[in-house]
Design an enzyme around this catalytic site. Structure first.
Site, short mmCIF file in Angstrom:
data_model
loop_
_atom_site.label_atom_id
_atom_site.label_comp_id
_atom_site.label_asym_id
_atom_site.label_seq_id
_atom_site.Cartn_x
_atom_site.Cartn_y
_atom_site.Cartn_z
N HIS A 1 -21.21 -10.24 -1.72
CA HIS A 1 -21.62 -10.83 -3.00
C HIS A 1 -22.18 -9.76 -3.94
O HIS A 1 -23.40 -9.52 -3.92
CB HIS A 1 -22.70 -11.88 -2.78
CG HIS A 1 -22.22 -13.10 -2.08
ND1 HIS A 1 -21.86 -14.25 -2.75
CD2 HIS A 1 -22.03 -13.37 -0.77
CE1 HIS A 1 -21.48 -15.17 -1.89
NE2 HIS A 1 -21.57 -14.66 -0.67
N GLU B 1 -22.72 -9.96 -7.00
CA GLU B 1 -23.55 -10.56 -8.06
C GLU B 1 -25.05 -10.47 -7.75
O GLU B 1 -25.87 -10.42 -8.67
CB GLU B 1 -23.13 -12.01 -8.33
CG GLU B 1 -23.44 -13.04 -7.25
CD GLU B 1 -22.39 -13.13 -6.15
OE1 GLU B 1 -21.63 -12.16 -5.95
OE2 GLU B 1 -22.35 -14.18 -5.46
N ILE C 1 -39.22 -17.36 -15.17
CA ILE C 1 -38.93 -16.40 -16.25
C ILE C 1 -40.23 -15.83 -16.83
O ILE C 1 -40.31 -14.65 -17.15
CB ILE C 1 -38.09 -17.07 -17.36
CG1 ILE C 1 -36.75 -17.57 -16.81
CG2 ILE C 1 -37.84 -16.10 -18.53
CD1 ILE C 1 -35.85 -16.50 -16.21
N CYS D 1 -16.30 -13.54 -1.78
CA CYS D 1 -16.53 -14.23 -0.51
C CYS D 1 -15.41 -15.25 -0.26
O CYS D 1 -14.30 -14.86 0.04
CB CYS D 1 -17.92 -14.83 -0.48
SG CYS D 1 -18.53 -15.00 1.19
N1 GLN Z 1 -17.25 -20.47 3.61
C1 GLN Z 1 -16.93 -19.07 3.75
C2 GLN Z 1 -17.53 -18.48 5.01
O1 GLN Z 1 -18.49 -18.99 5.54
C3 GLN Z 1 -17.34 -18.29 2.52
C4 GLN Z 1 -18.81 -18.29 2.26
C5 GLN Z 1 -19.18 -17.85 0.88
O2 GLN Z 1 -18.35 -17.88 -0.04
N2 GLN Z 1 -20.43 -17.45 0.68
O3 GLN Z 1 -17.06 -17.48 5.47
#
Ligand code: GLN
Length: 544
Positions: free
Chosen positions: A510, A512, A21, A384
């Site tokens: 993702h 995020e 940070i 995901c």
């Molecule tokens: N385990 C799942 C996959 O490999 C999702 C992975 C995750 O949520 N980053 O597809």
């Protein structure tokens, strides 16, 4: 500007003082004065990258645009600076040794004995300077993981010593972050641990140019003078880093302490600008003065660790500020969700986020959470694994394919609605072999996801092996689970959403990782807005 300047951030006395940070805050101030700045993290562990580390060990694994699996500090760097990092921004001991050993096997050392000094230290020096080489940055800040005195940090400290000698004092600077503990019984702040830590640094040939002192109480002038004289730094270079209400306060606190000014002076850089923090402060103002509060349930299996879902929690903060609402996050352990507990646990929620994850543990609770959100019109975001659970839930309870599953959880399932990608079937190595980094996605005009982004072409970061199985696409779509984001090259489904639901979206990627203070993520903004609308409706209904 002629040469790239290098700043090294080392730590002493204790871990978890917030080196990342401080590095990000200084970078923010320098960037806000117009200097092109980047930050790099050197991690002294032997894993080649943190991709193979359990979140219990090291928190979230952060993924960059170019598909590097990295330390979560890189997330802070991107969130503060709004500039992408890359593979070059995170180096581990494992990677250093791997590349030195590969060079040895190729015969590149021409018969020499390969040693920690100079071969490992040279490799570290090269990795530090990679970011400064192509003229892209005026300033490179390198954060050295661990604390001085650790056996495993020694080659890094030695590499920094050599580099500082080679670059010259005006081109390289050492910032040492230490702890100034408060002894309640004595009613005093104590400087001795800092003195010892600076001494340890000196034994390795490094002199701290700036001391950043983490403290729970204000440092008096006396204490500052004492630290300066015993640690061999100027008094203006003793910087107080007091506990802050939010990490986003730290750049302003550092500005007040003059960390940027001393840094520029020591690096012989012009100090004729003032940092422009308008956007930053506008965000802070909204973050601190919300008009309402909402509660989101974060469903995962690492919820007791605040670092495991770091980027998600920060994305909530950014999107909350954008919507001018405070987002309270209620972490709910998916292993404890079942038909008997769910009504009680979910009664106060305004939205549900089912988190990413790996393996079988806790997935049935996640599926129950999806079902609840779908049936109660509760805004839902699945990320995901969370998106995969949404597809499984829909297949089981709407398509009535009772045994539907992911082959990750049940390799023999009759209905593999989530299945291993063809190219993953031969993969046996675990490290760096998932579908990683940024991939293109095309969104359906008029869909909820398209409205969230305000465009149809996006690029988002991935980290997974399993995928939506297109064999079930027609059936899922016909029953109301729409595929509204598709990878244009492979035809893989990246986004699903429900036709008859106020806001139910699952994303295979993702979002995020790409949320920053300057650009909160559109998917999080839309999700928080939907949750806010839900909470207002709930309030109106209870008043009616
Ligand atoms: N385990 C799942 C996959 O490999 C999702 C992975 C995750 O949520 N980053 O597809």
């Amino acid at each position: 500007m002629a040469e790239t300047k290098y700043i090294f951030v080392t730590g002493g006395v204790s871990s978890s003082l917030g080196k990342g940070i401080i590095a990000a805050s200084l970078a923010k101030l320098l960037q806000a004065r117009g200097f092109r700045t980047t930050i790099q993290k050197l991690d002294p562990y032997i894993n080649v990258d943190p991709g193979t580390l359990n979140p219990y060990e090291h928190g979230e694994c952060y993924v960059t645009e170019d598909g590097a699996e990295t330390d979560l500090d890189l997330g802070h760097y991107e969130r503060f600076l709004n500039v992408n990092t890359s593979q070059a921004n995170n180096v581990t001991t494992g990677r250093i040794y791997q590349s030195v050993i590969e060079k040895e096997r190729r015969g590149e050392f021409l018969g020499k004995t390969v040693q920690v000094v100079p071969h490992i230290t040279n490799e570290i020096k090269d990795r530090i300077q990679i970011l400064g080489q192509n003229g892209e940055y005026d300033i490179v800040i390198t954060e050295i993981g661990g604390t001085v005195g650790d056996i495993e940090s020694l080659p890094y400290i030695e590499a920094v010593r050599q580099l500082k000698w080679e670059l010259g004092d005006e081109n390289a600077l050492i910032i040492h972050l230490t702890l100034v503990p408060y002894l309640a019984a004595a009613g005093e702040l104590k400087t001795k641990p800092t003195q010892h830590s600076v001494k340890t640094l000196m034994e390795s040939g490094l002199k701290a140019d700036i001391l950043v002192c983490r403290t729970e109480h204000e440092l008096s002038d006396d204490i500052r003078r004492k630290l300066a004289i015993f640690c061999n730094v100027r008094q203006e270079a003793v910087i107080q880093s007091i506990d802050a209400a939010t990490i986003y306060d730290v750049p302003n606190l550092m500005l007040k302490e003059g960390l940027d000014t001393v840094t520029l002076k020591k690096l012989h850089l012009p100090d004729d600008t003032t940092p422009n923090l308008d956007r930053w402060n506008q965000f802070l103002d909204r973050h601190k003065n919300p008009k309402a509060e909402i509660t989101i349930g974060l469903i995962g299996k690492y919820v007791e660790l605040q670092d495991s879902y770091k980027s998600i929690l920060e994305a909530f903060i950014h999107a909350g500020a954008e919507n001018e609402v405070k987002v309270n996050v209620e972490s709910i352990h998916s292993e404890f969700i079942n038909e008997n507990t769910i009504d009680h646990k979910f009664a106060n929620l305004d939205g549900v986020l089912v988190a990413p994850g790996f393996g079988e543990r806790g997935v049935e609770g996640k599926i129950d959470a999806v079902k609840y959100a779908r049936e109660h019109n509760l805004p839902f975001l699945g990320i995901c694994l969370g998106m995969q659970m949404a597809v499984i839930e829909f297949a089981r309870n709407v398509l009535k394919l009772k045994t539907a599953n992911s082959t990750e959880m049940d390799p023999k399932t009759k209905h593999p609605v989530i299945d291993l990608m063809e190219e993953q079937k031969e993969v046996t190595h675990k490290g760096g072999t998932m579908r990683l980094g940024a991939w293109d996605c095309k969104l359906t005009e008029g869909s909820k996801i398209q409205k969230a982004y305000g465009k149809t072409e996006i690029k988002e970061r991935h980290r997974h092996r399993y995928e939506y199985n297109n064999k079930y696409k027609d059936e899922l779509e016909k029953s109301g689970m729409l595929s509204t984001g598709i990878n244009p090259e492979t035809g893989l489904v990246e986004v699903v959403e429900l036709k008859d639901h106020p806001w139910f979206v699952g994303v295979q990627y993702h979002p995020e990782y790409k949320s920053t203070v300057a650009t909160p993520h559109p998917v999080f903004i839309a999700f928080i807005k939907a949750a806010y609308d839900f909470s207002k409706n709930k309030e109106n209904a209870s008043l009616a």
